[in-house]
Design a protein around this motif. Structure first.
Motif, PDB file in Angstrom:
ATOM      1  N   SER A  61       3.539 -16.250  22.539  1.00  0.00           N
ATOM      2  CA  SER A  61       3.243 -15.479  21.336  1.00  0.00           C
ATOM      3  C   SER A  61       3.801 -16.089  20.058  1.00  0.00           C
ATOM      4  N   PHE A  62       4.990 -16.705  20.142  1.00  0.00           N
ATOM      5  CA  PHE A  62       5.670 -17.155  18.931  1.00  0.00           C
ATOM      6  C   PHE A  62       5.846 -18.664  18.839  1.00  0.00           C
ATOM      7  N   GLY A  63       5.441 -19.422  19.856  1.00  0.00           N
ATOM      8  CA  GLY A  63       5.454 -20.875  19.779  1.00  0.00           C
ATOM      9  C   GLY A  63       6.823 -21.528  19.896  1.00  0.00           C
ATOM     10  N   PHE A  64       7.702 -20.989  20.706  1.00  0.00           N
ATOM     11  CA  PHE A  64       9.014 -21.603  20.920  1.00  0.00           C
ATOM     12  C   PHE A  64       8.921 -22.680  21.997  1.00  0.00           C
ATOM     13  N   LEU A  65       8.150 -23.711  21.760  1.00  0.00           N
ATOM     14  CA  LEU A  65       7.989 -24.775  22.749  1.00  0.00           C
ATOM     15  C   LEU A  65       9.184 -25.708  22.710  1.00  0.00           C
ATOM     16  N   GLY A  66       9.786 -25.961  23.873  1.00  0.00           N
ATOM     17  CA  GLY A  66      10.906 -26.886  23.967  1.00  0.00           C
ATOM     18  C   GLY A  66      12.221 -26.340  23.451  1.00  0.00           C
ATOM     19  N   THR A  67      12.288 -25.058  23.178  1.00  0.00           N
ATOM     20  CA  THR A  67      13.504 -24.434  22.660  1.00  0.00           C
ATOM     21  C   THR A  67      14.079 -23.513  23.727  1.00  0.00           C
ATOM     22  N   PRO A  68      15.380 -23.581  23.974  1.00  0.00           N
ATOM     23  CA  PRO A  68      15.956 -22.620  24.932  1.00  0.00           C
ATOM     24  C   PRO A  68      15.930 -21.217  24.336  1.00  0.00           C
ATOM     25  N   ILE A  69      15.620 -20.251  25.166  1.00  0.00           N
ATOM     26  CA  ILE A  69      15.578 -18.858  24.748  1.00  0.00           C
ATOM     27  C   ILE A  69      16.593 -18.091  25.583  1.00  0.00           C
ATOM     28  N   TRP A  70      17.442 -17.341  24.914  1.00  0.00           N
ATOM     29  CA  TRP A  70      18.425 -16.522  25.608  1.00  0.00           C
ATOM     30  C   TRP A  70      17.976 -15.066  25.548  1.00  0.00           C
ATOM     31  N   ILE A  71      18.061 -14.408  26.668  1.00  0.00           N
ATOM     32  CA  ILE A  71      17.721 -12.986  26.741  1.00  0.00           C
ATOM     33  C   ILE A  71      18.928 -12.253  27.318  1.00  0.00           C
ATOM     34  N   LYS A  72      19.401 -11.265  26.569  1.00  0.00           N
ATOM     35  CA  LYS A  72      20.524 -10.441  27.024  1.00  0.00           C
ATOM     36  C   LYS A  72      20.033  -9.032  27.245  1.00  0.00           C
ATOM     37  N   ASN A  73      20.672  -8.337  28.164  1.00  0.00           N
ATOM     38  CA  ASN A  73      20.257  -7.006  28.532  1.00  0.00           C
ATOM     39  C   ASN A  73      21.367  -6.011  28.227  1.00  0.00           C
ATOM     40  N   ARG A  74      20.995  -4.892  27.624  1.00  0.00           N
ATOM     41  CA  ARG A  74      21.940  -3.807  27.370  1.00  0.00           C
ATOM     42  C   ARG A  74      21.291  -2.495  27.767  1.00  0.00           C
ATOM     43  N   ALA A  75      22.081  -1.632  28.349  1.00  0.00           N
ATOM     44  CA  ALA A  75      21.567  -0.304  28.700  1.00  0.00           C
ATOM     45  C   ALA A  75      21.585   0.568  27.456  1.00  0.00           C
ATOM     46  N   ARG A  76      20.516   1.282  27.266  1.00  0.00           N
ATOM     47  CA  ARG A  76      20.429   2.213  26.138  1.00  0.00           C
ATOM     48  C   ARG A  76      21.227   3.468  26.473  1.00  0.00           C
ATOM     49  N   GLU A  77      21.995   3.919  25.543  1.00  0.00           N
ATOM     50  CA  GLU A  77      22.833   5.101  25.779  1.00  0.00           C
ATOM     51  C   GLU A  77      22.111   6.374  25.468  1.00  0.00           C
TER      52      GLU A  77
END
Length: 77
Positions: A61-77
């Motif tokens: 969708s956004f064209g982040f080719l060749g770039t590391p992507i970090w995804i973090k998870n948080r629980a919604r309170e």
């Protein structure tokens, strides 16, 4: 990011049903490297295939080719 999430078909992600999480919303926390925070129903480590699925959808969708992507998870309170 929330408009992006509306178009992601999470049913296509090959994740065991016991490891699925419900994503409420997502925000971008940093730009170098692109870091995204998911707010979900449970505070668990994302299954590797679920994380890879989200990374691929973001890249497409956004064209982040060749770039590391970090995804973090948080629980919604």
């Amino acid at each position: 990011m929330n408009r992006f999430l509306k178009h992601v078909d999470f049913e296509r992600a090959s994740v065991p049903s016991s490891r699925r999480v419900r994503v409420y919303y997502m925000t971008q926390a940093a730009v170098a490297p692109p870091t995204f925070v998911l707010f979900t129903d449970r505070d668990v480590k994302l299954h590797f295939s679920y994380q890879r699925f989200l990374e691929n959808q973001i890249r497409k969708s956004f064209g982040f080719l060749g770039t590391p992507i970090w995804i973090k998870n948080r629980a919604r309170e």
